[in-house]
Scaffold this motif. Sequence first.
Motif, PDB file in Angstrom:
ATOM      1  N   PHE A 235       4.309  18.054 -10.248  1.00 16.43           N
ATOM      2  CA  PHE A 235       3.922  19.455 -10.083  1.00 16.43           C
ATOM      3  C   PHE A 235       3.259  19.966 -11.364  1.00 16.43           C
ATOM      4  O   PHE A 235       3.738  19.683 -12.472  1.00 16.43           O
ATOM      5  N   PRO A 236       2.188  20.749 -11.262  1.00 20.14           N
ATOM      6  CA  PRO A 236       1.587  21.335 -12.462  1.00 20.14           C
ATOM      7  C   PRO A 236       2.529  22.337 -13.126  1.00 20.14           C
ATOM      8  O   PRO A 236       3.070  23.235 -12.468  1.00 20.14           O
ATOM      9  N   VAL A 237       2.735  22.194 -14.421  1.00 21.28           N
ATOM     10  CA  VAL A 237       3.550  23.138 -15.184  1.00 21.28           C
ATOM     11  C   VAL A 237       3.006  24.554 -15.048  1.00 21.28           C
ATOM     12  O   VAL A 237       3.773  25.529 -14.950  1.00 21.28           O
ATOM     13  N   ALA A 238       1.675  24.677 -15.005  1.00 31.92           N
ATOM     14  CA  ALA A 238       1.052  26.001 -14.965  1.00 31.92           C
ATOM     15  C   ALA A 238       1.419  26.779 -13.707  1.00 31.92           C
ATOM     16  O   ALA A 238       1.340  28.019 -13.697  1.00 31.92           O
TER      17      ALA A 238
ATOM     18  N   MET B 156       5.931   7.523 -17.913  1.00 32.49           N
ATOM     19  CA  MET B 156       6.190   8.796 -18.596  1.00 32.49           C
ATOM     20  C   MET B 156       5.420   9.913 -17.899  1.00 32.49           C
ATOM     21  O   MET B 156       4.253   9.751 -17.528  1.00 32.49           O
ATOM     22  N   VAL B 157       6.095  11.047 -17.719  1.00 31.32           N
ATOM     23  CA  VAL B 157       5.476  12.168 -17.040  1.00 31.32           C
ATOM     24  C   VAL B 157       4.387  12.777 -17.918  1.00 31.32           C
ATOM     25  O   VAL B 157       4.500  12.826 -19.141  1.00 31.32           O
ATOM     26  N   ALA B 158       3.286  13.228 -17.293  1.00 29.70           N
ATOM     27  CA  ALA B 158       2.188  13.852 -18.026  1.00 29.70           C
ATOM     28  C   ALA B 158       2.656  15.130 -18.695  1.00 29.70           C
ATOM     29  O   ALA B 158       3.565  15.816 -18.212  1.00 29.70           O
ATOM     30  N   SER B 159       2.021  15.491 -19.806  1.00 27.89           N
ATOM     31  CA  SER B 159       2.471  16.636 -20.586  1.00 27.89           C
ATOM     32  C   SER B 159       2.281  17.961 -19.861  1.00 27.89           C
ATOM     33  O   SER B 159       2.945  18.949 -20.197  1.00 27.89           O
ATOM     34  N   ASP B 160       1.386  18.016 -18.887  1.00 27.40           N
ATOM     35  CA  ASP B 160       1.141  19.265 -18.169  1.00 27.40           C
ATOM     36  C   ASP B 160       1.711  19.249 -16.752  1.00 27.40           C
ATOM     37  O   ASP B 160       1.357  20.077 -15.926  1.00 27.40           O
TER      38      ASP B 160
END
Length: 424
Positions: free
Chosen positions: A90-93, A1-5
């Motif tokens: 990739f970082p969501v931020a 599962m992909v990390a939430s961020d």
Amino acid sequence: MVASDHFEASYLIETPLDPLDVAEVMAGEQSCGTFTRVEGETDALRARARASVTGVVELPAVDQPSLPNAWLRRKGATGPYRRARVTISFPVANVGANLPTLASVVAGNLYDLGEVTGLRLEQITLPAAYRARFDSPKQGIAGTRRLTGVRSGALVGSIIKPNVGLDADETAALVARLCAAGVDFIKDDEISADPDHAPLAKRIPAVMAAIRRHRDSTGKHVMMAFNITDETDAMRRHADLIAQHGGSCAMVSLNWCGFSAVTTLRRSSDLALHGHRNGFGAISRHPLLGIGFQPYQTLWRLAGVDHMHVHGLQGKFAQEDDEVVESARDCVTPLTEGCDDRVLPAFSSGQSAATVQATYDAIGHADLLFMAGGGIMAHPGGPAAGVSSIRQAWDAVTSGVSLEQAAGVHPELRQALASFGRTG
């Protein structure tokens, strides 16, 4: 599962170099780095903003490159050309809720990298919280069923043909004929939007008058997808005109309008947005270049479209049936758990009652729009018989009855199979 961020993108690459090294170049190029470490690129910044390689699975190599590459030629790099599936997180931020930038991150300069002789985006995976920051379909499958009154089974549709040349009144007359034939859905062709001989300002009122007359006499609302492809302000103006005349759907040529225009249209209208993918073949047909349908439809679902074209089984276009089937499955698969953002897969291209069995056998459900031009208009018994033949075919296959058995009791289906071929 992909990390939430973080969000993930998976690629198929080809290179004469070490695929792991190339994956690291990809991750750096599409986040905080370039081909070499630069001033200001501190360890803290890299820890916060750099994309990371989360998977490299090497595949069998090939002797010849899929694409030419001047950079590798200058370096004197030759085969074998190693292939691998690469996953990058990739970082969501880095992106935020910015769809054009998201697309440029997962499918931008990567295609021009000197290290690769082939690169194809195969999948995008989003965390639920990130997906929720983007738009969702306002109608989707459930809304389209509500608007058309088709509570179950495949929606049967057709396309305006001739696709160009008819004036507004002639188009309205054809729409009236299709409504009388019993279709649930009608759409403009992708190359007929706002032509001089049938401008939308005249065509929308004329066509909707015909649809309202049919509704008043039968109680059925036929969904008409007017092609409003244009610059953004014109699309919004025409969407408003559709709504003013009681319409429920607009069609957009996605690739030529772009993410920003479609998102703006979505936010300004409650109409069902019928997403036409014309031009998708230019970015998808080469197996080692471009983008697959899963990431393609993911990005457009984030723009809020309600229907997506997937072509058709045993149709007139180049796609293998397996690709059509997988595309349809992608459309009805939520992007994240607990989110009903499914879109209606729209089947078209050479479809008729004869392709229904193959379609149902492959996908196993009827949450779809099944569009036929010739399969309706060229039926030897006329358009009404063409529509009946398709409904008879869908009723049969969803009840476990073969088309041959059903054709024994339905002359319209029997004529369709004889005319269009038993291809399933």
